[in-house]
Design a protein around this motif. Structure first.
Motif, PDB file in Angstrom:
ATOM      1  N   GLY A 163       0.788  -1.224   0.000  1.00 42.33           N
ATOM      2  CA  GLY A 163       0.000   0.000   0.000  1.00 42.33           C
ATOM      3  C   GLY A 163       0.819   1.272   0.000  1.00 42.33           C
ATOM      4  O   GLY A 163       0.268   2.372   0.076  1.00 42.33           O
ATOM      5  N   ALA A 164       2.138   1.141  -0.089  1.00 43.12           N
ATOM      6  CA  ALA A 164       3.012   2.318  -0.085  1.00 43.12           C
ATOM      7  C   ALA A 164       4.155   2.093  -1.076  1.00 43.12           C
ATOM      8  O   ALA A 164       5.303   1.883  -0.687  1.00 43.12           O
ATOM      9  CB  ALA A 164       3.555   2.579   1.311  1.00 43.12           C
ATOM     10  N   PRO A 165       3.862   2.116  -2.367  1.00 41.67           N
ATOM     11  CA  PRO A 165       4.869   1.830  -3.396  1.00 41.67           C
ATOM     12  C   PRO A 165       5.913   2.943  -3.496  1.00 41.67           C
ATOM     13  O   PRO A 165       5.709   4.051  -2.984  1.00 41.67           O
ATOM     14  CB  PRO A 165       4.028   1.744  -4.674  1.00 41.67           C
ATOM     15  CG  PRO A 165       2.858   2.635  -4.404  1.00 41.67           C
ATOM     16  CD  PRO A 165       2.544   2.451  -2.948  1.00 41.67           C
ATOM     17  N   PRO A 166       7.024   2.676  -4.154  1.00 39.19           N
ATOM     18  CA  PRO A 166       8.089   3.681  -4.245  1.00 39.19           C
ATOM     19  C   PRO A 166       7.798   4.836  -5.192  1.00 39.19           C
ATOM     20  O   PRO A 166       8.326   5.940  -5.006  1.00 39.19           O
ATOM     21  CB  PRO A 166       9.292   2.869  -4.738  1.00 39.19           C
ATOM     22  CG  PRO A 166       8.711   1.689  -5.432  1.00 39.19           C
ATOM     23  CD  PRO A 166       7.434   1.369  -4.713  1.00 39.19           C
ATOM     24  N   GLU A 167       6.973   4.612  -6.196  1.00 39.45           N
ATOM     25  CA  GLU A 167       6.807   5.609  -7.261  1.00 39.45           C
ATOM     26  C   GLU A 167       6.432   7.016  -6.784  1.00 39.45           C
ATOM     27  O   GLU A 167       6.981   8.005  -7.307  1.00 39.45           O
ATOM     28  CB  GLU A 167       5.770   5.108  -8.283  1.00 39.45           C
ATOM     29  CG  GLU A 167       6.276   4.016  -9.202  1.00 39.45           C
ATOM     30  CD  GLU A 167       6.243   2.630  -8.575  1.00 39.45           C
ATOM     31  OE1 GLU A 167       6.625   1.654  -9.253  1.00 39.45           O
ATOM     32  OE2 GLU A 167       5.831   2.514  -7.396  1.00 39.45           O
ATOM     33  N   LYS A 183       7.969  -6.016  -8.351  1.00 43.10           N
ATOM     34  CA  LYS A 183       7.470  -4.721  -8.825  1.00 43.10           C
ATOM     35  C   LYS A 183       8.007  -3.581  -7.966  1.00 43.10           C
ATOM     36  O   LYS A 183       8.326  -2.498  -8.475  1.00 43.10           O
ATOM     37  CB  LYS A 183       5.941  -4.713  -8.815  1.00 43.10           C
ATOM     38  CG  LYS A 183       5.332  -3.423  -9.331  1.00 43.10           C
ATOM     39  CD  LYS A 183       3.805  -3.480  -9.315  1.00 43.10           C
ATOM     40  CE  LYS A 183       3.208  -2.167  -9.816  1.00 43.10           C
ATOM     41  NZ  LYS A 183       1.717  -2.191  -9.783  1.00 43.10           N
ATOM     42  N   SER A 184       8.113  -3.814  -6.678  1.00 42.16           N
ATOM     43  CA  SER A 184       8.623  -2.788  -5.770  1.00 42.16           C
ATOM     44  C   SER A 184      10.089  -2.470  -6.065  1.00 42.16           C
ATOM     45  O   SER A 184      10.516  -1.312  -6.003  1.00 42.16           O
ATOM     46  CB  SER A 184       8.465  -3.256  -4.318  1.00 42.16           C
ATOM     47  OG  SER A 184       8.976  -2.310  -3.415  1.00 42.16           O
ATOM     48  N   VAL A 185      10.858  -3.502  -6.402  1.00 37.61           N
ATOM     49  CA  VAL A 185      12.276  -3.290  -6.718  1.00 37.61           C
ATOM     50  C   VAL A 185      12.421  -2.554  -8.044  1.00 37.61           C
ATOM     51  O   VAL A 185      13.238  -1.636  -8.174  1.00 37.61           O
ATOM     52  CB  VAL A 185      13.030  -4.634  -6.755  1.00 37.61           C
ATOM     53  CG1 VAL A 185      14.507  -4.405  -7.074  1.00 37.61           C
ATOM     54  CG2 VAL A 185      12.890  -5.360  -5.423  1.00 37.61           C
ATOM     55  N   TRP A 186      11.618  -2.946  -9.031  1.00 36.71           N
ATOM     56  CA  TRP A 186      11.642  -2.216 -10.301  1.00 36.71           C
ATOM     57  C   TRP A 186      11.335  -0.736 -10.065  1.00 36.71           C
ATOM     58  O   TRP A 186      11.988   0.150 -10.648  1.00 36.71           O
ATOM     59  CB  TRP A 186      10.622  -2.796 -11.278  1.00 36.71           C
ATOM     60  CG  TRP A 186      11.044  -4.004 -12.049  1.00 36.71           C
ATOM     61  CD1 TRP A 186      10.438  -5.227 -12.062  1.00 36.71           C
ATOM     62  CD2 TRP A 186      12.151  -4.106 -12.962  1.00 36.71           C
ATOM     63  NE1 TRP A 186      11.093  -6.086 -12.907  1.00 36.71           N
ATOM     64  CE2 TRP A 186      12.150  -5.427 -13.481  1.00 36.71           C
ATOM     65  CE3 TRP A 186      13.142  -3.224 -13.384  1.00 36.71           C
ATOM     66  CZ2 TRP A 186      13.098  -5.875 -14.402  1.00 36.71           C
ATOM     67  CZ3 TRP A 186      14.085  -3.665 -14.298  1.00 36.71           C
ATOM     68  CH2 TRP A 186      14.063  -4.969 -14.796  1.00 36.71           C
ATOM     69  N   HIS A 199      17.235  -5.086   1.497  1.00 37.03           N
ATOM     70  CA  HIS A 199      16.492  -6.341   1.315  1.00 37.03           C
ATOM     71  C   HIS A 199      16.537  -6.745  -0.164  1.00 37.03           C
ATOM     72  O   HIS A 199      17.529  -7.284  -0.598  1.00 37.03           O
ATOM     73  CB  HIS A 199      15.062  -6.246   1.849  1.00 37.03           C
ATOM     74  CG  HIS A 199      15.006  -6.053   3.322  1.00 37.03           C
ATOM     75  ND1 HIS A 199      15.341  -7.044   4.218  1.00 37.03           N
ATOM     76  CD2 HIS A 199      14.672  -4.966   4.077  1.00 37.03           C
ATOM     77  CE1 HIS A 199      15.218  -6.593   5.451  1.00 37.03           C
ATOM     78  NE2 HIS A 199      14.827  -5.332   5.391  1.00 37.03           N
ATOM     79  N   GLY A 200      15.473  -6.538  -0.915  1.00 37.84           N
ATOM     80  CA  GLY A 200      15.485  -6.885  -2.332  1.00 37.84           C
ATOM     81  C   GLY A 200      15.414  -8.367  -2.621  1.00 37.84           C
ATOM     82  O   GLY A 200      15.540  -8.796  -3.771  1.00 37.84           O
ATOM     83  N   VAL A 201      15.191  -9.167  -1.580  1.00 41.98           N
ATOM     84  CA  VAL A 201      15.281 -10.614  -1.740  1.00 41.98           C
ATOM     85  C   VAL A 201      14.214 -11.170  -2.686  1.00 41.98           C
ATOM     86  O   VAL A 201      14.445 -12.158  -3.396  1.00 41.98           O
ATOM     87  CB  VAL A 201      15.214 -11.286  -0.351  1.00 41.98           C
ATOM     88  CG1 VAL A 201      13.842 -11.126   0.281  1.00 41.98           C
ATOM     89  CG2 VAL A 201      15.610 -12.729  -0.416  1.00 41.98           C
ATOM     90  N   ASP A 209      14.140 -11.441 -15.077  1.00 44.77           N
ATOM     91  CA  ASP A 209      14.630 -10.280 -15.821  1.00 44.77           C
ATOM     92  C   ASP A 209      15.190  -9.238 -14.856  1.00 44.77           C
ATOM     93  O   ASP A 209      16.196  -8.578 -15.147  1.00 44.77           O
ATOM     94  CB  ASP A 209      13.508  -9.661 -16.658  1.00 44.77           C
ATOM     95  CG  ASP A 209      13.159 -10.501 -17.880  1.00 44.77           C
ATOM     96  OD1 ASP A 209      14.022 -11.284 -18.327  1.00 44.77           O
ATOM     97  OD2 ASP A 209      12.028 -10.375 -18.381  1.00 44.77           O
ATOM     98  N   LEU A 210      14.542  -9.099 -13.718  1.00 43.25           N
ATOM     99  CA  LEU A 210      15.030  -8.177 -12.694  1.00 43.25           C
ATOM    100  C   LEU A 210      16.353  -8.671 -12.118  1.00 43.25           C
ATOM    101  O   LEU A 210      17.285  -7.884 -11.913  1.00 43.25           O
ATOM    102  CB  LEU A 210      13.990  -8.031 -11.584  1.00 43.25           C
ATOM    103  CG  LEU A 210      14.401  -7.218 -10.353  1.00 43.25           C
ATOM    104  CD1 LEU A 210      14.835  -5.806 -10.745  1.00 43.25           C
ATOM    105  CD2 LEU A 210      13.254  -7.172  -9.345  1.00 43.25           C
TER     106      LEU A 210
END
Length: 223
Positions: free
Chosen positions: A46-50, A77-80, A93-95, A102-103
């Motif tokens: 509920g709190a994306p980076p964009e 999607k959050s890492v992208w 994190h990024g796990v 592809d990521l």
């Protein structure tokens, strides 16, 4: 900066940049005391980076590093979003990047460090057991991995515990553990002189304390 505080107040679910801009001001003021970057923490759901793009862009223009949490409680999607919109220099994190190969290839090609916290990931139920953790898969895919303890005061672990855990669970050798230690130093924002000093200390310790055979023993087999 805390994610969810930007999506509350009078308009729940709508992004309010006020706190983010205040944090940016403090971060810029803190550079004279050693501050080096902007972080983005808290539950990703509920709190994306964009929505944080503008404030991170301003920070980057002023010389701050972009070091957001992503790919922990949300997936690839959050890492992208952190890479594309926040211009992340490293990912806390990024796990869960492993959910999109592809990521993973992108992270490996660009050598974006992932600060992985295995014990935390298990305690927070990202994975049922350590043997199901994708640490080794990410490592063998060429991703730049650093080992981290996350919140020792809450989790009751230490950084040494994390090294012992991955050695036992994934069959790493002492050479592998030294590689992760070097990754951490090289991925840091310490001065070039400090990095060279610590890397030299690791090499000296390795030379003076380990035989060639010891360096390549699978530690999970030595217990």
């Amino acid at each position: 900066m805390p994610r969810h505080r930007h999506f509350s107040g009078h308009n729940p679910g709508k992004f309010d940049p006020t706190i983010a801009n205040t944090v940016l001001e403090y971060a810029l003021q803190g550079r004279e005391y050693g501050g080096i970057g902007l972080g983005l923490g808290g539950n990703e759901v509920g709190a994306p980076p964009e929505p944080f793009k503008d404030v991170f862009q301003k920070g980057k223009q002023m010389g701050l590093r972009s070091i957001p949490h992503a790919g922990e409680t949300e997936g690839a999607k959050s890492v992208w979003g952190a890479l594309r919109e926040l211009q992340a220099d490293r990912i806390c994190h990024g796990v869960r990047s492993v959910e999109d190969m592809d990521l993973v290839k992108e992270l490996a090609a660009r050598q974006i460090p992932l600060d992985i916290c295995p014990t935390s990931n298990i305690r927070l139920n990202l994975y049922p057991t350590m043997c199901q953790h994708p640490f080794r898969e990410l490592d063998e895919s060429g991703v730049n991995i650093t080992l981290n303890s996350d919140d020792p005061s809450i989790l009751g672990n230490s950084l040494c515990d994390e090294y012992i855990t991955v050695a036992r669970e994934f069959g790493y050798t002492l050479n592998d553990l030294l590689r992760f230690a070097r990754n951490s130093i090289e991925a840091s924002y310490a001065t070039a002189e400090s990095k060279a000093k610590y890397l030299c200390e690791i090499s000296e310790w390795q030379k003076n304390n380990l035989t060639d055979m010891q360096q390549n023993v699978c530690l999970s087999e030595s217990h």
